[in-house]
Write a protein that holds these residues in place. Structure first.
Motif, PDB file in Angstrom:
ATOM      1  N   ARG A   1       0.849  -1.186   0.000  1.00 34.17           N
ATOM      2  CA  ARG A   1       0.000   0.000   0.000  1.00 34.17           C
ATOM      3  C   ARG A   1       0.886   1.237   0.000  1.00 34.17           C
ATOM      4  O   ARG A   1       1.676   1.444   0.922  1.00 34.17           O
ATOM      5  CB  ARG A   1      -0.939   0.037   1.192  1.00 34.17           C
ATOM      6  CG  ARG A   1      -1.961   1.173   1.079  1.00 34.17           C
ATOM      7  CD  ARG A   1      -2.958   1.199   2.210  1.00 34.17           C
ATOM      8  NE  ARG A   1      -2.413   1.807   3.411  1.00 34.17           N
ATOM      9  CZ  ARG A   1      -3.152   2.320   4.386  1.00 34.17           C
ATOM     10  NH1 ARG A   1      -4.480   2.290   4.282  1.00 34.17           N
ATOM     11  NH2 ARG A   1      -2.595   2.838   5.460  1.00 34.17           N
TER      12      ARG A   1
ATOM     13  N   SER B   1      -7.747   4.834  -2.852  1.00 39.85           N
ATOM     14  CA  SER B   1      -8.684   5.345  -1.853  1.00 39.85           C
ATOM     15  C   SER B   1      -8.148   6.658  -1.329  1.00 39.85           C
ATOM     16  O   SER B   1      -6.969   6.975  -1.507  1.00 39.85           O
ATOM     17  CB  SER B   1      -8.859   4.335  -0.714  1.00 39.85           C
ATOM     18  OG  SER B   1      -7.628   4.080  -0.075  1.00 39.85           O
ATOM     19  N   ARG B   2      -9.010   7.410  -0.732  1.00 36.56           N
ATOM     20  CA  ARG B   2      -8.581   8.667  -0.151  1.00 36.56           C
ATOM     21  C   ARG B   2      -9.183   8.844   1.225  1.00 36.56           C
ATOM     22  O   ARG B   2     -10.290   8.402   1.488  1.00 36.56           O
ATOM     23  CB  ARG B   2      -8.915   9.857  -1.036  1.00 36.56           C
ATOM     24  CG  ARG B   2     -10.369  10.154  -1.242  1.00 36.56           C
ATOM     25  CD  ARG B   2     -10.564  11.565  -1.789  1.00 36.56           C
ATOM     26  NE  ARG B   2     -10.098  11.733  -3.143  1.00 36.56           N
ATOM     27  CZ  ARG B   2      -9.792  12.941  -3.668  1.00 36.56           C
ATOM     28  NH1 ARG B   2      -9.892  14.019  -2.911  1.00 36.56           N
ATOM     29  NH2 ARG B   2      -9.396  13.041  -4.913  1.00 36.56           N
ATOM     30  N   ASP B   3      -8.414   9.468   2.081  1.00 35.44           N
ATOM     31  CA  ASP B   3      -8.876   9.823   3.414  1.00 35.44           C
ATOM     32  C   ASP B   3      -8.718  11.323   3.528  1.00 35.44           C
ATOM     33  O   ASP B   3      -7.631  11.832   3.814  1.00 35.44           O
ATOM     34  CB  ASP B   3      -8.043   9.084   4.469  1.00 35.44           C
ATOM     35  CG  ASP B   3      -8.579   9.292   5.877  1.00 35.44           C
ATOM     36  OD1 ASP B   3      -9.223  10.329   6.125  1.00 35.44           O
ATOM     37  OD2 ASP B   3      -8.322   8.442   6.731  1.00 35.44           O
TER      38      ASP B   3
ATOM     39  N   THR C   1     -13.573   6.462  -8.631  1.00 32.82           N
ATOM     40  CA  THR C   1     -12.229   6.168  -9.106  1.00 32.82           C
ATOM     41  C   THR C   1     -12.291   5.607 -10.522  1.00 32.82           C
ATOM     42  O   THR C   1     -13.333   5.116 -10.979  1.00 32.82           O
ATOM     43  CB  THR C   1     -11.521   5.139  -8.205  1.00 32.82           C
ATOM     44  OG1 THR C   1     -12.362   3.980  -8.082  1.00 32.82           O
ATOM     45  CG2 THR C   1     -11.239   5.702  -6.831  1.00 32.82           C
TER      46      THR C   1
ATOM     47  N   THR D   1      -6.143  -0.494  -6.259  1.00 34.61           N
ATOM     48  CA  THR D   1      -7.278   0.216  -5.677  1.00 34.61           C
ATOM     49  C   THR D   1      -6.799   1.534  -5.087  1.00 34.61           C
ATOM     50  O   THR D   1      -5.861   1.548  -4.291  1.00 34.61           O
ATOM     51  CB  THR D   1      -7.949  -0.604  -4.573  1.00 34.61           C
ATOM     52  OG1 THR D   1      -8.365  -1.861  -5.093  1.00 34.61           O
ATOM     53  CG2 THR D   1      -9.167   0.138  -4.023  1.00 34.61           C
TER      54      THR D   1
ATOM     55  N   ILE E   1      -3.960  10.115   0.134  1.00 31.64           N
ATOM     56  CA  ILE E   1      -4.531   9.110  -0.752  1.00 31.64           C
ATOM     57  C   ILE E   1      -3.644   7.872  -0.715  1.00 31.64           C
ATOM     58  O   ILE E   1      -2.461   7.951  -0.343  1.00 31.64           O
ATOM     59  CB  ILE E   1      -4.696   9.601  -2.203  1.00 31.64           C
ATOM     60  CG1 ILE E   1      -3.337   9.900  -2.856  1.00 31.64           C
ATOM     61  CG2 ILE E   1      -5.593  10.808  -2.264  1.00 31.64           C
ATOM     62  CD1 ILE E   1      -3.434  10.042  -4.346  1.00 31.64           C
TER      63      ILE E   1
ATOM     64  N   SER F   1      -8.470   9.247  -8.458  1.00 31.20           N
ATOM     65  CA  SER F   1      -9.522   9.372  -7.460  1.00 31.20           C
ATOM     66  C   SER F   1     -10.149  10.741  -7.663  1.00 31.20           C
ATOM     67  O   SER F   1      -9.522  11.775  -7.408  1.00 31.20           O
ATOM     68  CB  SER F   1      -8.925   9.259  -6.055  1.00 31.20           C
ATOM     69  OG  SER F   1      -9.873   9.639  -5.075  1.00 31.20           O
TER      70      SER F   1
END
Length: 126
Positions: free
Chosen positions: A18, A69-71, A56, A67, A77, A50
């Motif tokens: 990741r 993702s974002r926070d 996405t 994959t 990200i 994203s």
């Protein structure tokens, strides 16, 4: 916006990783955030994006394997990479685009991104 990519390293084929891209200076919720990669001897290529709206999109070559993702709360990200293969060996870059409109698939091109991270190297051993 300053972007700091991290999380790369040496991984065995079949493993996962990741990657993170932490932003500072501005909130990533204002940006569409892309990931690119550059393999040795090759041009940098689009991996995925994203959208700030939450959805996405991925390049065909990585669909089902990558994959994003974002926070927004952490202003970060992520790029989750599963089932790593030797051809995934590359420097991975995150980038931020503040554009409101994209012509065609221009979001897959480097020129529409305003800010870039320094890249993080992923090496997959077979």
């Amino acid at each position: 916006v300053q972007l700091q990519a991290s999380g790369g390293g040496l991984v065995q084929a079949g493993g996962c990783l990741r990657l993170s891209c932490a932003a500072s200076g501005r909130t990533i919720s204002d940006y569409n955030m892309g990931w690119f990669r550059q393999a040795p001897g090759k041009e940098r290529e689009f991996v995925g994006i994203s959208w700030k709206g939450g959805s996405t999109y991925y390049a065909d070559s990585v669909k089902g394997q990558f994959t994003i993702s974002r926070d927004n709360a952490k202003n970060t990200i992520y790029l989750q990479i599963n089932s790593l293969k030797s051809e995934d060996t590359a420097v991975y870059y995150c980038a931020a685009s503040g554009r409101l409109f994209y012509s065609g698939r221009s979001y897959q091109t480097e020129g529409v991104y305003d800010y870039w991270g320094q890249g993080t190297l992923v090496t997959v051993s077979s």
